[in-house]
Design an enzyme around this catalytic site. Structure first.
Site, PDB file in Angstrom:
ATOM      1  N   LEU A 126       8.049   3.700   9.199  1.00  0.00           N
ATOM      2  CA  LEU A 126       8.932   2.610   9.591  1.00  0.00           C
ATOM      3  C   LEU A 126       9.961   3.026  10.633  1.00  0.00           C
ATOM      4  O   LEU A 126      10.702   2.185  11.145  1.00  0.00           O
ATOM      5  CB  LEU A 126       9.670   2.058   8.364  1.00  0.00           C
ATOM      6  CG  LEU A 126       8.799   1.369   7.311  1.00  0.00           C
ATOM      7  CD1 LEU A 126       9.610   1.097   6.059  1.00  0.00           C
ATOM      8  CD2 LEU A 126       8.240   0.073   7.861  1.00  0.00           C
ATOM      9  N   GLY A 127      10.026   4.301  10.959  1.00  0.00           N
ATOM     10  CA  GLY A 127      11.089   4.800  11.834  1.00  0.00           C
ATOM     11  C   GLY A 127      11.092   4.147  13.204  1.00  0.00           C
ATOM     12  O   GLY A 127      12.127   3.672  13.685  1.00  0.00           O
ATOM     13  N   LEU A 128       9.926   4.112  13.898  1.00  0.00           N
ATOM     14  CA  LEU A 128       9.889   3.533  15.234  1.00  0.00           C
ATOM     15  C   LEU A 128      10.045   2.015  15.194  1.00  0.00           C
ATOM     16  O   LEU A 128      10.637   1.429  16.114  1.00  0.00           O
ATOM     17  CB  LEU A 128       8.579   3.914  15.935  1.00  0.00           C
ATOM     18  CG  LEU A 128       8.411   5.407  16.246  1.00  0.00           C
ATOM     19  CD1 LEU A 128       7.085   5.664  16.936  1.00  0.00           C
ATOM     20  CD2 LEU A 128       9.566   5.902  17.114  1.00  0.00           C
ATOM     21  N   ARG A 179       8.258  16.291  14.970  1.00  0.00           N
ATOM     22  CA  ARG A 179       6.950  16.368  14.328  1.00  0.00           C
ATOM     23  C   ARG A 179       5.836  16.644  15.327  1.00  0.00           C
ATOM     24  O   ARG A 179       4.815  17.221  14.986  1.00  0.00           O
ATOM     25  CB  ARG A 179       6.645  15.069  13.579  1.00  0.00           C
ATOM     26  CG  ARG A 179       7.373  14.925  12.262  1.00  0.00           C
ATOM     27  CD  ARG A 179       6.749  13.845  11.389  1.00  0.00           C
ATOM     28  NE  ARG A 179       6.857  12.528  11.998  1.00  0.00           N
ATOM     29  CZ  ARG A 179       7.883  11.702  11.799  1.00  0.00           C
ATOM     30  NH1 ARG A 179       8.893  12.098  11.039  1.00  0.00           N
ATOM     31  NH2 ARG A 179       7.908  10.530  12.375  1.00  0.00           N
ATOM     32  N   HIS A 187       0.832  -1.209   0.000  1.00  0.00           N
ATOM     33  CA  HIS A 187       0.000   0.000   0.000  1.00  0.00           C
ATOM     34  C   HIS A 187       0.869   1.262   0.000  1.00  0.00           C
ATOM     35  O   HIS A 187       0.608   2.224  -0.745  1.00  0.00           O
ATOM     36  CB  HIS A 187      -0.915  -0.022   1.225  1.00  0.00           C
ATOM     37  CG  HIS A 187      -1.698   1.240   1.393  1.00  0.00           C
ATOM     38  ND1 HIS A 187      -2.777   1.548   0.590  1.00  0.00           N
ATOM     39  CD2 HIS A 187      -1.545   2.287   2.252  1.00  0.00           C
ATOM     40  CE1 HIS A 187      -3.264   2.727   0.950  1.00  0.00           C
ATOM     41  NE2 HIS A 187      -2.526   3.196   1.964  1.00  0.00           N
ATOM     42  N   ARG A 189       2.463   1.689  -3.433  1.00  0.00           N
ATOM     43  CA  ARG A 189       1.523   1.971  -4.514  1.00  0.00           C
ATOM     44  C   ARG A 189       1.047   3.414  -4.487  1.00  0.00           C
ATOM     45  O   ARG A 189       0.806   4.018  -5.542  1.00  0.00           O
ATOM     46  CB  ARG A 189       0.298   1.060  -4.380  1.00  0.00           C
ATOM     47  CG  ARG A 189       0.480  -0.297  -5.030  1.00  0.00           C
ATOM     48  CD  ARG A 189      -0.868  -0.906  -5.351  1.00  0.00           C
ATOM     49  NE  ARG A 189      -0.696  -2.306  -5.681  1.00  0.00           N
ATOM     50  CZ  ARG A 189      -1.169  -3.305  -4.979  1.00  0.00           C
ATOM     51  NH1 ARG A 189      -1.849  -3.048  -3.894  1.00  0.00           N
ATOM     52  NH2 ARG A 189      -0.969  -4.544  -5.352  1.00  0.00           N
ATOM     53  N   ASN A 239      10.687  11.950  14.965  1.00  0.00           N
ATOM     54  CA  ASN A 239       9.348  11.769  15.534  1.00  0.00           C
ATOM     55  C   ASN A 239       9.039  12.865  16.542  1.00  0.00           C
ATOM     56  O   ASN A 239       7.936  13.429  16.563  1.00  0.00           O
ATOM     57  CB  ASN A 239       9.270  10.387  16.198  1.00  0.00           C
ATOM     58  CG  ASN A 239       7.896  10.095  16.775  1.00  0.00           C
ATOM     59  OD1 ASN A 239       6.941   9.829  16.059  1.00  0.00           O
ATOM     60  ND2 ASN A 239       7.787  10.160  18.101  1.00  0.00           N
TER      61      ASN A 239
END
Length: 764
Positions: free
Chosen positions: A727-729, A671, A558, A561, A668
C-alpha cells in the site's frame, strides 16, 4: 489553406473522393459539393473542355460600365502578382488586366484569357464557374480546383447582379498563382463587384427619368384623345372583369415585363373567358427601348390595358413602336425612384434569406452570435456587437441583463473602433439605449449617438473615442426567444453611410429574432449536453469507484487472510503437538504475522483518511529540512542515502503526510537499490520537486502506473519477507493528489528508478 498540413489533408481528401471513398474531413463543404456536381456532369480531372468563344462581345455596355472599377483595382494591385478578370453571365472572360507581364504569359499558357469559358460544366470547380453556379462569392485555391490543369491557380470571384432585376450580369475575378493567394482577395473582389453594381444602378436611374417623360407624354396624348387614364385602379367599364381575373392578368403581365419577353401569352380567366397579353418593345424619345404589355379580354374587347416597365435590351432588328396609348387606358405606372426602392427591397430580402441559411449552422452559442455579425456587416451595419448573459453561455436560462453581459462577438469594417471587444464583461446602465431596449422589449433607435447622454454616461472616455472613430448611429435590439431575453445586439453605423432610420428597425429586429431562435436552440443543446456529460462522468466515476472498491476489498481480504491463516495454522499445530512445539519460534512467527496485520490495518486507515484533512491543517514546510530529518532518523537501511538539495524550496502541506510519502519512497528504494539511494529537492518551474532515486533494476514502462495500485508488487518484490504491505506507493500517490500535486516514476540512467513528487511552490 494555412500551411502544408492543410494542403496535404486536401490532397488526401481529393484522392479519396476520386477513388469513390467517403470524404469526412480535409475539404470545405462547398468545394466538396462542387466536385460532386462536376462528377455528375461527367467531367474528369484530366480532361476539361475550356472552349474559346469568338462571338462574344468584348466591348459592350457591361464592360464599359465596369471599366473604371477594373482600372481602380488594377491600380490598387500594382506590383502584386494578381490579375483582374471580368466575365459575362456564362463565365466567359470579357477582359483581363493588371499583373506583371510574366503573370500574363503564364496565364496565357494555362490558358486563362479573354474569350475562354470557365463555367463549371466546362472547366470544373473554379472561382468563376463556382461563383456563377452558387450565385455567391467563391474562393478556390490550388488543389480545390477539380481540373488538374488549374491546380496551380487561386481565384476569388463574385457575381455582379443587375441592381433592378437581380439577374447576374457577369462575374468579377481576381486570379494569381496559388502560392501568392490571400483570403483577403475574396473581400476585395466582393467590394469591387458591389461598386460595379452601383454604376449599373446609376445607368438605370438615367433610364428611369427618361421613362417618366415618356409616360407623361403618353398620358397627355391619351387625355387629348378623350381616353381616361388611371394609375392604380381599373376603369368603371372594366367592372365585368373580376378581382381574381385582374390579379391573374397583372401577375402574368409582370412576369412578361420582368423577363423582357416579346410575344403573345394567353391567360385563362373565369367563366371560360381568355385574356390575350401582347408584349412588345416601345421606343422612348431618348433612343432607349422599353417593354409594354397590352391585355385584350375575350379578343373582342375594344379596350386595352398597357403597363410600362423598365428598359429592355436594345433590339436593332425590331422597329420601335410609338410610345403612345390609343384605344386603351393605362393600368399602372412606375414612380421615378421605383428601381432604387426595388433594389433596397431586394437587398433586404437577400439579407434575410442569407440570415436564414447562414445563422445557426452549429449548435454553439458563440459561433451562432459570430454568424449574426458576419451576415450583418457590412450589408446592414458597419459594426455589430452581440452581448449575452454568462448563464446563456453555460446553457442556463438568464435572469436579468442588469447583472452584466458578456460580449461574445464583435465584427466591424475596420479595427480600432474602441467598442468593447469580444470577451469583455459589460454592465449596461439603466439609461443606455441597450438597457432601455431590454426594458421596453423592442428595438431602440439612436440616430445621433454623440448627443445621447445615457449612452455617453456608460463610459465617457470610451464613447468619446468611439465617436472620434466615426461611429454615429445605433440600433439596439433585445435578443428574445420564448419570452426570455437572452441578451442584446447593437448595430452601429459610421459616417461612411447614412444613419439608421425608422424603417431599419424592423429589419434589425427580424435579423435578431432569427438569430435568437438559433441561440436559444444552441443554449438548450449546451444545457442538455452539459447535463448528459455530467451524468456520463458521474456514471463513469461511480463505475470506476465501484470497480476500485471491489478490487480493493478483494485484495485487502486476501492480504489480511494470508497472515491470519498462517498464524492459525501454527497455533493449531502447537495445540495438536505441544511437546514438539518450539515455543520461542512459535512466538517469533506469531508476532511477525501480528506486526504484518497491524501494518496493513494502519495503512488501510491512513489510505481512507488521505484527503479528509481540513485546509487549516496545511503548514509551510521546508522540503530540504524534511529530507534531512527523515534520512537522518532511519537506522538499519541496507544502502547509504545521499542528499542532493536546493535550499529554500517551500510547499504548503500536511507535514506528517509528506513525511509518510518520503518514508514510503525510501522503503521502496532501499528494497530495490543495488548500491545506494539519492534524495533530491529542487524547483521545477512553479512546482517543488522531491525525488528518490535508486540504482536497482528500474520499473518497466508498462508497469509504471500499475505499481501505484493498492497491493501491487512486481515480480522482483514478491517476497513478503522483504516486501512491504503493498500500500506504500498507493498511499504516496493519494497524498500527492490530495495536495494538488503529482507522483510518477521514470528511468534513472544508467539503471534504476526515480520517483518524483511535485507539489505547488509556496511563497517564502
Amino acid at each position: 489553406m494555412a500551411g502544408g498540413t492543410d494542403v496535404a489533408a486536401l490532397i488526401a481528401a481529393r484522392e479519396r473522393f476520386l477513388a469513390g471513398e467517403p470524404v469526412e474531413s480535409g475539404i470545405r463543404e462547398r468545394v466538396l459539393t462542387s466536385w460532386q456536381r462536376c462528377l455528375r456532369m461527367g467531367i474528369t480531372p484530366d480532361h476539361v473542355s475550356i472552349v474559346f468563344h469568338p462571338d462574344i462581345d468584348l466591348d459592350g455596355e457591361f464592360v464599359h460600365a465596369a471599366a473604371p472599377v477594373l482600372d481602380q483595382l488594377e491600380s490598387q494591385l500594382s506590383g502584386i502578382k494578381v490579375t483582374v478578370a471580368l466575365a459575362d453571365e456564362r463565365a466567359r472572360i470579357l477582359r483581363r488586366q493588371g499583373g506583371e507581364p510574366a503573370l500574363h504569359s503564364w496565364l496565357d499558357r494555362l490558358p486563362f484569357q479573354p474569350g475562354l469559358g470557365f463555367s463549371e460544366d466546362a472547366a470544373g470547380t473554379n472561382a468563376l464557374g463556382t461563383a456563377l453556379a452558387e450565385r455567391r462569392p467563391a474562393l478556390i485555391r490550388g488543389p480545390e480546383h477539380f481540373a488538374d490543369s488549374l491546380r496551380t491557380l487561386a481565384g476569388a470571384a463574385a457575381p455582379i447582379r443587375d441592381p433592378i432585376s437581380g439577374r447576374i450580369h457577369g462575374i468579377l475575378d481576381l486570379t494569381c498563382p496559388d502560392r501568392y493567394a490571400d483570403p483577403a482577395m475574396l473581400a476585395l473582389v466582393t467590394t469591387a463587384a458591389r461598386s460595379i453594381e452601383q454604376r449599373l444602378l446609376e445607368q438605370h436611374s438615367e433610364r428611369e427619368q427618361a421613362s417618366l417623360l415618356t409616360f407623361l407624354d403618353a398620358k397627355r396624348r391619351a387625355r387629348g384623345a378623350g381616353v381616361t387614364l388611371v394609375d392604380t385602379t381599373w376603369p368603371d367599364d372594366a367592372s365585368t372583369v373580376s378581382a381574381y381575373d385582374r390579379l391573374r392578368i397583372l401577375e402574368n403581365a409582370a412576369e412578361l415585363i420582368s423577363a423582357e419577353r416579346v410575344g403573345v401569352v394567353m391567360v385563362p380567366l373565369s367563366q371560360s373567358r381568355t385574356a390575350m397579353l401582347l408584349s412588345r418593345p416601345v421606343g422612348n424619345p431618348d433612343g432607349t427601348h422599353r417593354t409594354a404589355v397590352e391585355a385584350i379580354v375575350d379578343r373582342s374587347a375594344s379596350r386595352h390595358m398597357t403597363s410600362v416597365s423598365r428598359p429592355g435590351p436594345r433590339a436593332e432588328s425590331a422597329a420601335p413602336a410609338p410610345a403612345t396609348v390609343t384605344d386603351g387606358w393605362l393600368l399602372a405606372v412606375s414612380e421615378p425612384s421605383i428601381g432604387r426602392l426595388a433594389l433596397q427591397a431586394r437587398e433586404r430580402l437577400s439579407l434575410l434569406c442569407d440570415a436564414g441559411s447562414q445563422i445557426g449552422t452549429t449548435l454553439d452559442v458563440t459561433q451562432t452570435a459570430k454568424e449574426l455579425t458576419e451576415v450583418a456587416v457590412p450589408r446592414f451595419a458597419d459594426y455589430v456587437g452581440v452581448d449575452l448573459s454568462d448563464r446563456v453561455l453555460r446553457g442556463e436560462e438568464p435572469t436579468t441583463i442588469y447583472a452584466g453581459m458578456r460580449r461574445v462577438a464583435l465584427k466591424g469594417i475596420t479595427e480600432g473602433s474602441c467598442l468593447h471587444p469580444a470577451g469583455s464583461f459589460i454592465h449596461p446602465l439603466p439609461y443606455t439605449p441597450q438597457a432601455r431596449s431590454v426594458a421596453a422589449e423592442q428595438p431602440i433607435l439612436e440616430p445621433v449617438l454623440p448627443t445621447n447622454l445615457g449612452w455617453m454616461a456608460q463610459d465617457p472616455e470610451r464613447c468619446r473615442r468611439i465617436c472620434e472613430h466615426g461611429i454615429r448611429s445605433l440600433v439596439a435590439v433585445p435578443m428574445r426567444a420564448r419570452g426570455i431575453t437572452l441578451g442584446i445586439v447593437s448595430f452601429y453605423r459610421a459616417a461612411v453611410r447614412d444613419v439608421f432610420e425608422e424603417d431599419d428597425l424592423s429589419l434589425a429586429e427580424e435579423l435578431v429574432n432569427r438569430a435568437a431562435v438559433c441561440v436559444d436552440n444552441a443554449r438548450r443543446y449546451t444545457h442538455e449536453h452539459t447535463i448528459s456529460a455530467e451524468l456520463e462522468r458521474a456514471t463513469t466515476s461511480l463505475r470506476q469507484s465501484l470497480d476500485r472498491q471491489r478490487r480493493f476489498t478483494t485484495d485487502a481480504s486476501h492480504e489480511l487472510r494470508t497472515p491470519l491463516a498462517g498464524l492459525r495454522a501454527q497455533l493449531e499445530e502447537a495445540e495438536l503437538h505441544p511437546g514438539e512445539t518450539d515455543l520461542a519460534d512459535l512466538l517469533r512467527h506469531a508476532l511477525g504475522d501480528v506486526d504484518r496485520l497491524q501494518a496493513i490495518i494502519t495503512d488501510l486507515l491512513l489510505l481512507a483518511r488521505v484527503g479528509a484533512a481540513p485546509p487549516t491543517a496545511l503548514e509551510h514546510i521546508d522540503l530540504v529540512g524534511l529530507a534531512e530529518s527523515e534520512t537522518s532518523r532511519r537506522i538499519g537501511d541496507p544502502h547509504p542515502t545521499r542528499l542532493d538539495l536546493t535550499p529554500g524550496v517551500l510547499a504548503n502541506a500536511i507535514p506528517t503526510q509528506i513525511y509518510r510519502v518520503l518514508s514510503n519512497l525510501l522503503d521502496n528504494a532501499q528494497r530495490h537499490a543495488a548500491h545506494g539511494v539519492v534524495v533530491g529537492v529542487h524547483r521545477a518551474g512553479d512546482m517543488a520537486e522531491l525525488s528518490v532515486t535508486d540504482d536497482g533494476p528500474g520499473v518497466p514502462p508498462a508497469e509504471r502506473e500499475h505499481i501505484f495500485q493498492p497491493f501491487t508488487r512486481l515480480d522482483t518484490a514478491r517476497s513478503r519477507d522483504c516486501g512491504g504491505t503493498g500500500l506504500g506507493l498507493a498511499i504516496a500517490r493519494d497524498i500527492a493528489h490530495a495536495h494538488h500535486g503529482t507522483l510518477h516514476v521514470e528511468d534513472a540512467p544508467p539503471t534504476g528508478a526515480r520517483f518524483i513528487l511535485r507539489l505547488p511552490l509556496a511563497d517564502p
